[in-house]
Motif scaffolding. Structure first.
Motif, PDB file in Angstrom:
ATOM      1  N   ARG A 238       0.825  -1.205   0.000  1.00 60.27           N
ATOM      2  CA  ARG A 238       0.000   0.000   0.000  1.00 60.27           C
ATOM      3  C   ARG A 238       0.861   1.258   0.000  1.00 60.27           C
ATOM      4  O   ARG A 238       0.557   2.220  -0.696  1.00 60.27           O
ATOM      5  CB  ARG A 238      -0.932   0.002   1.212  1.00 60.27           C
ATOM      6  N   TYR A 239       1.927   1.260   0.788  1.00 59.14           N
ATOM      7  CA  TYR A 239       2.814   2.419   0.849  1.00 59.14           C
ATOM      8  C   TYR A 239       3.762   2.379  -0.346  1.00 59.14           C
ATOM      9  O   TYR A 239       4.485   1.401  -0.555  1.00 59.14           O
ATOM     10  CB  TYR A 239       3.594   2.428   2.161  1.00 59.14           C
ATOM     11  N   LEU A 240       3.786   3.458  -1.096  1.00 59.54           N
ATOM     12  CA  LEU A 240       4.489   3.461  -2.377  1.00 59.54           C
ATOM     13  C   LEU A 240       5.996   3.316  -2.242  1.00 59.54           C
ATOM     14  O   LEU A 240       6.664   2.882  -3.181  1.00 59.54           O
ATOM     15  CB  LEU A 240       4.151   4.741  -3.138  1.00 59.54           C
ATOM     16  N   GLY A 241       6.542   3.688  -1.093  1.00 62.65           N
ATOM     17  CA  GLY A 241       7.971   3.520  -0.902  1.00 62.65           C
ATOM     18  C   GLY A 241       8.401   2.067  -0.973  1.00 62.65           C
ATOM     19  O   GLY A 241       9.532   1.766  -1.349  1.00 62.65           O
ATOM     20  N   TYR A 242       7.496   1.165  -0.598  1.00 61.81           N
ATOM     21  CA  TYR A 242       7.755  -0.268  -0.720  1.00 61.81           C
ATOM     22  C   TYR A 242       7.164  -0.830  -2.013  1.00 61.81           C
ATOM     23  O   TYR A 242       7.814  -1.588  -2.733  1.00 61.81           O
ATOM     24  CB  TYR A 242       7.135  -1.040   0.447  1.00 61.81           C
ATOM     25  N   SER A 243       5.912  -0.485  -2.282  1.00 62.34           N
ATOM     26  CA  SER A 243       5.181  -1.160  -3.358  1.00 62.34           C
ATOM     27  C   SER A 243       5.746  -0.872  -4.734  1.00 62.34           C
ATOM     28  O   SER A 243       5.529  -1.652  -5.673  1.00 62.34           O
ATOM     29  CB  SER A 243       3.696  -0.760  -3.314  1.00 62.34           C
ATOM     30  N   ALA A 244       6.476   0.239  -4.897  1.00 64.05           N
ATOM     31  CA  ALA A 244       7.071   0.550  -6.195  1.00 64.05           C
ATOM     32  C   ALA A 244       8.329  -0.268  -6.472  1.00 64.05           C
ATOM     33  O   ALA A 244       8.826  -0.265  -7.602  1.00 64.05           O
ATOM     34  CB  ALA A 244       7.385   2.046  -6.280  1.00 64.05           C
ATOM     35  N   LEU A 245       8.845  -0.962  -5.464  1.00 68.14           N
ATOM     36  CA  LEU A 245      10.034  -1.786  -5.663  1.00 68.14           C
ATOM     37  C   LEU A 245       9.658  -3.049  -6.437  1.00 68.14           C
ATOM     38  O   LEU A 245       8.595  -3.630  -6.209  1.00 68.14           O
ATOM     39  CB  LEU A 245      10.635  -2.169  -4.314  1.00 68.14           C
ATOM     40  N   PRO A 246      10.503  -3.529  -7.335  1.00 66.77           N
ATOM     41  CA  PRO A 246      10.179  -4.742  -8.103  1.00 66.77           C
ATOM     42  C   PRO A 246       9.884  -5.950  -7.219  1.00 66.77           C
ATOM     43  O   PRO A 246       9.055  -6.793  -7.555  1.00 66.77           O
ATOM     44  CB  PRO A 246      11.438  -4.961  -8.955  1.00 66.77           C
ATOM     45  N   GLU A 247      10.537  -6.028  -6.063  1.00 67.95           N
ATOM     46  CA  GLU A 247      10.365  -7.174  -5.176  1.00 67.95           C
ATOM     47  C   GLU A 247       8.966  -7.243  -4.581  1.00 67.95           C
ATOM     48  O   GLU A 247       8.563  -8.289  -4.056  1.00 67.95           O
ATOM     49  CB  GLU A 247      11.402  -7.120  -4.042  1.00 67.95           C
ATOM     50  N   ALA A 248       8.201  -6.142  -4.645  1.00 70.09           N
ATOM     51  CA  ALA A 248       6.868  -6.132  -4.048  1.00 70.09           C
ATOM     52  C   ALA A 248       5.855  -6.933  -4.862  1.00 70.09           C
ATOM     53  O   ALA A 248       4.805  -7.313  -4.335  1.00 70.09           O
ATOM     54  CB  ALA A 248       6.380  -4.696  -3.884  1.00 70.09           C
ATOM     55  N   GLU A 249       6.140  -7.199  -6.123  1.00 70.24           N
ATOM     56  CA  GLU A 249       5.160  -7.875  -6.972  1.00 70.24           C
ATOM     57  C   GLU A 249       4.885  -9.302  -6.480  1.00 70.24           C
ATOM     58  O   GLU A 249       3.728  -9.743  -6.465  1.00 70.24           O
ATOM     59  CB  GLU A 249       5.636  -7.892  -8.419  1.00 70.24           C
ATOM     60  N   ALA A 250       5.908 -10.017  -6.085  1.00 75.40           N
ATOM     61  CA  ALA A 250       5.694 -11.379  -5.584  1.00 75.40           C
ATOM     62  C   ALA A 250       4.862 -11.360  -4.313  1.00 75.40           C
ATOM     63  O   ALA A 250       3.999 -12.230  -4.106  1.00 75.40           O
ATOM     64  CB  ALA A 250       7.036 -12.052  -5.332  1.00 75.40           C
ATOM     65  N   LEU A 251       5.096 -10.383  -3.453  1.00 74.59           N
ATOM     66  CA  LEU A 251       4.296 -10.267  -2.238  1.00 74.59           C
ATOM     67  C   LEU A 251       2.848  -9.946  -2.581  1.00 74.59           C
ATOM     68  O   LEU A 251       1.913 -10.508  -1.993  1.00 74.59           O
ATOM     69  CB  LEU A 251       4.881  -9.182  -1.328  1.00 74.59           C
ATOM     70  N   ARG A 252       2.658  -9.049  -3.537  1.00 74.51           N
ATOM     71  CA  ARG A 252       1.295  -8.689  -3.945  1.00 74.51           C
ATOM     72  C   ARG A 252       0.523  -9.917  -4.428  1.00 74.51           C
ATOM     73  O   ARG A 252      -0.632 -10.140  -4.053  1.00 74.51           O
ATOM     74  CB  ARG A 252       1.342  -7.626  -5.040  1.00 74.51           C
ATOM     75  N   LEU A 253       1.165 -10.726  -5.250  1.00 72.33           N
ATOM     76  CA  LEU A 253       0.494 -11.910  -5.790  1.00 72.33           C
ATOM     77  C   LEU A 253       0.119 -12.889  -4.682  1.00 72.33           C
ATOM     78  O   LEU A 253      -0.968 -13.481  -4.693  1.00 72.33           O
ATOM     79  CB  LEU A 253       1.403 -12.586  -6.817  1.00 72.33           C
ATOM     80  N   ARG A 254       0.992 -13.066  -3.716  1.00 72.20           N
ATOM     81  CA  ARG A 254       0.664 -13.977  -2.619  1.00 72.20           C
ATOM     82  C   ARG A 254      -0.469 -13.420  -1.765  1.00 72.20           C
ATOM     83  O   ARG A 254      -1.375 -14.161  -1.355  1.00 72.20           O
ATOM     84  CB  ARG A 254       1.904 -14.240  -1.758  1.00 72.20           C
ATOM     85  N   LEU A 255      -0.434 -12.137  -1.481  1.00 70.44           N
ATOM     86  CA  LEU A 255      -1.495 -11.533  -0.667  1.00 70.44           C
ATOM     87  C   LEU A 255      -2.845 -11.569  -1.385  1.00 70.44           C
ATOM     88  O   LEU A 255      -3.890 -11.704  -0.741  1.00 70.44           O
ATOM     89  CB  LEU A 255      -1.123 -10.096  -0.299  1.00 70.44           C
ATOM     90  N   GLU A 256      -2.833 -11.440  -2.697  1.00 66.79           N
ATOM     91  CA  GLU A 256      -4.089 -11.543  -3.442  1.00 66.79           C
ATOM     92  C   GLU A 256      -4.712 -12.925  -3.282  1.00 66.79           C
ATOM     93  O   GLU A 256      -5.944 -13.067  -3.306  1.00 66.79           O
ATOM     94  CB  GLU A 256      -3.844 -11.227  -4.919  1.00 66.79           C
ATOM     95  N   ARG A 257      -3.882 -13.937  -3.095  1.00 66.40           N
ATOM     96  CA  ARG A 257      -4.399 -15.289  -2.862  1.00 66.40           C
ATOM     97  C   ARG A 257      -4.856 -15.482  -1.421  1.00 66.40           C
ATOM     98  O   ARG A 257      -5.873 -16.115  -1.163  1.00 66.40           O
ATOM     99  CB  ARG A 257      -3.319 -16.337  -3.192  1.00 66.40           C
ATOM    100  N   GLU A 258      -4.110 -14.935  -0.494  1.00 66.17           N
ATOM    101  CA  GLU A 258      -4.333 -15.241   0.915  1.00 66.17           C
ATOM    102  C   GLU A 258      -5.165 -14.208   1.662  1.00 66.17           C
ATOM    103  O   GLU A 258      -5.746 -14.524   2.705  1.00 66.17           O
ATOM    104  CB  GLU A 258      -2.984 -15.397   1.622  1.00 66.17           C
ATOM    105  N   CYS A 259      -5.221 -12.979   1.171  1.00 65.58           N
ATOM    106  CA  CYS A 259      -5.872 -11.884   1.911  1.00 65.58           C
ATOM    107  C   CYS A 259      -6.818 -11.101   1.003  1.00 65.58           C
ATOM    108  O   CYS A 259      -6.856  -9.859   1.039  1.00 65.58           O
ATOM    109  CB  CYS A 259      -4.822 -10.943   2.506  1.00 65.58           C
ATOM    110  N   ALA A 260      -7.586 -11.803   0.186  1.00 65.08           N
ATOM    111  CA  ALA A 260      -8.463 -11.122  -0.768  1.00 65.08           C
ATOM    112  C   ALA A 260      -9.467 -10.226  -0.070  1.00 65.08           C
ATOM    113  O   ALA A 260      -9.748  -9.105  -0.527  1.00 65.08           O
ATOM    114  CB  ALA A 260      -9.184 -12.155  -1.639  1.00 65.08           C
TER     115      ALA A 260
END
Length: 368
Positions: A238-260
């Motif tokens: 959610r915070y752009l300082g983290y979410s704009a990093l390339p490494e955040a994409e894998a976390l986003r995909l996992r959270l979309e599965r687990e925390c919809a």
């Protein structure tokens, strides 16, 4: 006649009053409410530097936190907590904070292993893959800090307040009030937050602004202390300082599965602690031009669930509330709708975190 008239006594309006008063200006602040009642007192009071959008917004937050630290003792405002304890629950989140620590934003942060994180905060019982410690952030109790700030501006800097009256219209050098009177000012700064229907609605429309509604909870004191304000994995997308990093994409995909459900409610866990030991926990983000005033038990339950997943349970809820703030595609917008008038609105929910520095910029543009 006043040097400067400010419309709105939320944190953004008060920040502009401070920036102008420091220059020795005669300042009048007008607000429709008898006391602070809006977004500025319905949040964590967390001046968040770590994780703000890289570049300008992050620098605004750094400057604003420095101002909070400088003025808080003089204004009688207690610094309740300092820093940030960002817990990476999942390995993908640990990769995000490791990448963040390699940027200029993470230079003063400390990476902790899972074992070190548990030692730093023994109350952690859920899944932990690591943590990030920052010393940049500051937390005040917003519902008391805002009134204390206003009183200090009045007593120490001669800022005058006119409360309980609405502003009907603004023109160059003139503000007309709902009681039929008017006041004159050399310059006018309008800081109405999410009240776009009253003044300059076209400016809000062109800026793409809507409202964001949040839900908040206060939990009974658990009998232990947090080492600092706490955030977790959901904050990192959610915070752009983290979410704009390339490494955040894998976390986003996992959270979309687990925390919809949590993502659907816009939830990311923040937990802070007050002087009496109670915990303020939130928050959610639901967007609409006019959000319904009713709280959702499902949202509250999801927030408590996130807290419980980290700490193995949650104390009883003793207080619930909602708030709304202006939300747009940018951090903020500043417009000049007419000569001698500025419209200044933070549209990212970061008024406490960036408002003082933004106000310095606006006042400098006006008078330099």
């Amino acid at each position: 006649m006043h040097d400067l008239i400010i419309v709105g006594a939320g944190i953004v309006g008060l920040a502009h009053a401070y920036a102008a008063a420091r220059r020795g200006m005669d300042v009048l602040v007008i607000d429709r409410d008898a006391q602070a009642n809006g977004a500025s007192v319905r949040n964590f009071g967390f001046v968040t530097v770590t994780g703000q959008e890289r570049g300008k917004v992050w620098r605004l937050a750094q400057r604003s936190a420095a101002i909070w630290r400088q003025i808080a003792p003089d204004a009688g405002i207690a610094i309740e907590q300092e820093g940030l304890f960002l817990v990476a629950q999942r390995p993908e989140a640990a990769a995000v904070i490791e990448a963040f620590s390699r940027t200029e934003m993470g230079e003063d942060c400390t990476l902790l292993s899972a074992a070190e994180a548990r030692a730093h905060c023994p109350q952690l019982t859920g899944e932990v893959s690591g943590a990030l410690l920052s010393r940049a952030d500051v937390r005040v109790e917003s519902r008391t800090a805002i009134p204390l700030l206003a009183r200090w501006l009045e007593e120490a800097h001669g800022v005058r307040f006119q409360r309980g009256v609405a502003v009907n219209s603004v023109a160059t050098g003139l503000v007309r009030l709902s009681d039929g009177s008017f006041v004159k000012g050399g310059e006018i700064v309008v800081c109405p937050g999410d009240d776009w229907a009253s003044l300059f609605p076209r400016e809000y429309t062109t800026a793409g602004v809507t409202r964001c509604q949040l839900q908040m909870l206060r939990l009974t004191a658990p009998g232990w202390r947090l080492p600092a304000p706490v955030m977790t994995d959901l904050s990192m997308i959610r915070y752009l300082g983290y979410s704009a990093l390339p490494e955040a994409e894998a976390l986003r995909l996992r959270l979309e599965r687990e925390c919809a459900a949590e993502l659907g409610y816009g939830i990311h866990l923040i937990a802070v602690q007050s002087a009496d030991g109670t915990l303020v926990v939130g928050d959610s983000h639901v967007y609409a031009a006019t959000p319904p005033p009713f709280t959702s038990e499902a949202i509250d339950a999801a927030m408590v669930g996130q807290f419980s997943a980290l700490f193995g349970g949650a104390p009883p809820v003793i207080e619930r509330w909602t708030g709304t703030y202006a939300s747009g595609p940018q951090h903020s917008f500043v417009r000049r709708p007419m000569p001698g008038v500025r419209l200044a609105v933070v549209t990212s929910g970061t008024g406490a975190s960036t408002g003082f520095a933004l106000a310095e910029d606006v006042i400098s543009q006006l008078y330099e």
